[in-house]
Design a protein around this motif. Structure first.
Motif, PDB file in Angstrom:
ATOM      1  N   VAL A  11       0.849  -1.192   0.000  1.00 33.22           N
ATOM      2  CA  VAL A  11       0.000   0.000   0.000  1.00 33.22           C
ATOM      3  C   VAL A  11       0.886   1.244   0.000  1.00 33.22           C
ATOM      4  O   VAL A  11       1.965   1.255   0.593  1.00 33.22           O
ATOM      5  N   HIS A  28      -2.585   0.161  -4.172  1.00 37.78           N
ATOM      6  CA  HIS A  28      -3.447   0.743  -3.138  1.00 37.78           C
ATOM      7  C   HIS A  28      -2.917   2.126  -2.762  1.00 37.78           C
ATOM      8  O   HIS A  28      -1.701   2.349  -2.764  1.00 37.78           O
ATOM      9  N   LEU A  33      -5.465   0.439  -9.343  1.00 37.32           N
ATOM     10  CA  LEU A  33      -5.993   0.339  -7.986  1.00 37.32           C
ATOM     11  C   LEU A  33      -6.852  -0.916  -7.818  1.00 37.32           C
ATOM     12  O   LEU A  33      -7.758  -1.166  -8.608  1.00 37.32           O
ATOM     13  N   ALA A  60      -8.460  -1.364  -4.882  1.00 39.96           N
ATOM     14  CA  ALA A  60      -9.472  -0.953  -3.901  1.00 39.96           C
ATOM     15  C   ALA A  60      -9.601   0.562  -3.999  1.00 39.96           C
ATOM     16  O   ALA A  60      -8.692   1.242  -4.509  1.00 39.96           O
ATOM     17  N   THR A  92      -8.418  -1.133   3.832  1.00 40.72           N
ATOM     18  CA  THR A  92      -8.165  -1.061   2.388  1.00 40.72           C
ATOM     19  C   THR A  92      -7.681  -2.405   1.845  1.00 40.72           C
ATOM     20  O   THR A  92      -8.080  -2.817   0.746  1.00 40.72           O
ATOM     21  N   LEU A  93      -6.823  -3.070   2.611  1.00 38.96           N
ATOM     22  CA  LEU A  93      -6.284  -4.368   2.178  1.00 38.96           C
ATOM     23  C   LEU A  93      -7.209  -5.534   2.530  1.00 38.96           C
ATOM     24  O   LEU A  93      -6.909  -6.679   2.190  1.00 38.96           O
TER      25      LEU A  93
END
Length: 345
Positions: free
Chosen positions: A223, A274, A304, A306, A342-343
């Motif tokens: 990220v 990310h 991306l 996410a 996010t992950l």
């Protein structure tokens, strides 16, 4: 310790000296005052008192009243004098005791300084640096805690710089002083006393950092964390915690808000897939909002995996009470939470 080993150790210490952000800013001004007689500093308490935060310590004794000038508490007045001096061929450094007080002088900064080079078709440069502490400090409440990175970077004609480390502070301030455009130089009060290792190169009088180039402070592949000023420290601390769980964050120190180094951010996203932006300012129309907009419109959007996420200050005036203040600006736990969300871990 054997003699050769001791010798190497001493040399290593010389090469990597610990310097606070305060001293780095002081060095930058001292070197530029010495290098160019057109450079001068003015602002409240910058001379005899050595500066409200001791950034200008020793400069008045060295350069005297003509180069280090104490002003009354009249931001619009002394900012106007500085802009006029820049138009006349000097290179002023105009210190605001805090950028919150620059609101008194915003007409001078925007209408007089930022627009003149363009409106004169390049005939009238305005080489001036507006510098001072920006963003939240500690326990100073709403009227002393705004981040003005988004405010000033909205305006064409200005360059906007927001350093994090001592090396950033020195190299970027020297570049700002030498630039023919007006530069808004956003420091952070809570960073002034923080020491950083400075390389032998950074200790040189010839050391400068180009305005408009971000720096990767930590490599990672899961990220991308993008931030500026004090929030870089929080991102690095969060990244260190997450690394113990197998999550590797790439931390980008923006260093410059305008012009924005979108290429560095895009390149990182193409590797990590990310993006999370972290800033102390408010969310609406903020620095993170601009970055997310640029990424949405550019080539990195397709990489991306996410939605990109913003971690920002809370959308309220800064409270005075410490517990409320702590909950109004990003904390390490907020960054960790956003990364894991996010992950999806």
């Amino acid at each position: 310790m054997a003699a050769p080993t001791m010798y190497l150790f001493i040399n290593y210490c010389v090469l990597l000296m610990q310097v606070t952000v305060r001293d780095a800013l002081n060095q930058a001004m001292d070197e530029e005052l010495e290098r160019d007689e057109r450079v001068f500093l003015l602002g409240e308490e910058v001379a005899q008192y050595d500066g409200a935060y001791k950034i200008s310590r020793g400069l008045w004794k060295k350069y005297g009243d003509k180069r280090i000038i104490d002003t009354p508490i009249t931001e619009m007045g002394f900012a106007g004098i500085a802009v006029g001096a820049a138009m006349a061929g000097l290179r002023p450094i105009c210190e605001f005791m805090t950028f919150n007080f620059s609101m008194q002088a915003i007409d001078q900064v925007i209408n007089s300084a930022a627009k003149t080079y363009y409106m004169s078709a390049g005939l009238q440069p305005v080489p001036i640096v507006f510098r001072g502490p920006n963003g939240a400090s500690a326990g100073v409440a709403a009227q002393h805690s705004q981040c003005f990175a988004a405010w000033y970077s909205h305006c064409p004609g200005l360059k906007v710089v927001s350093p994090w480390s001592a090396e950033d502070a020195k190299g970027l301030l020297k570049s700002a002083i030498r630039d023919d455009n007006p530069v808004v130089f956003l420091e952070n009060e809570l960073m002034y006393g923080v020491p950083f290792e400075m390389s032998e190169e950074a200790q040189s009088k010839d050391f400068i950092i180009p305005i408009g180039k971000a720096k990767i402070e930590r490599q990672g592949n899961h990220v991308t964390l993008v931030s500026h000023s004090r929030m870089v420290s929080l991102c690095l601390d969060a990244a260190a915690v997450l690394a113990k769980e197998g999550i590797e964050c790439e931390v980008i120190n923006m260093r410059t808000i305008r012009p924005l180094d979108a290429e560095a951010i895009e390149t990182s996203i193409m590797k990590t897939n990310h993006l999370i932006t972290v800033e102390g300012g408010w969310p609406q129309f903020g620095v993170g909002a601009e970055i997310l907009g640029r990424i949405m419109e550019g080539p990195a959007f397709n990489y991306l995996d996410a939605p990109a996420v913003r971690v920002t200050g809370v959308d309220i005036p800064m409270p005075y009470a410490k517990i409320l203040e702590d909950n109004s600006i990003p904390q390490i736990k907020d960054i960790i939470f956003s990364v894991k969300k996010t992950l999806n871990v």
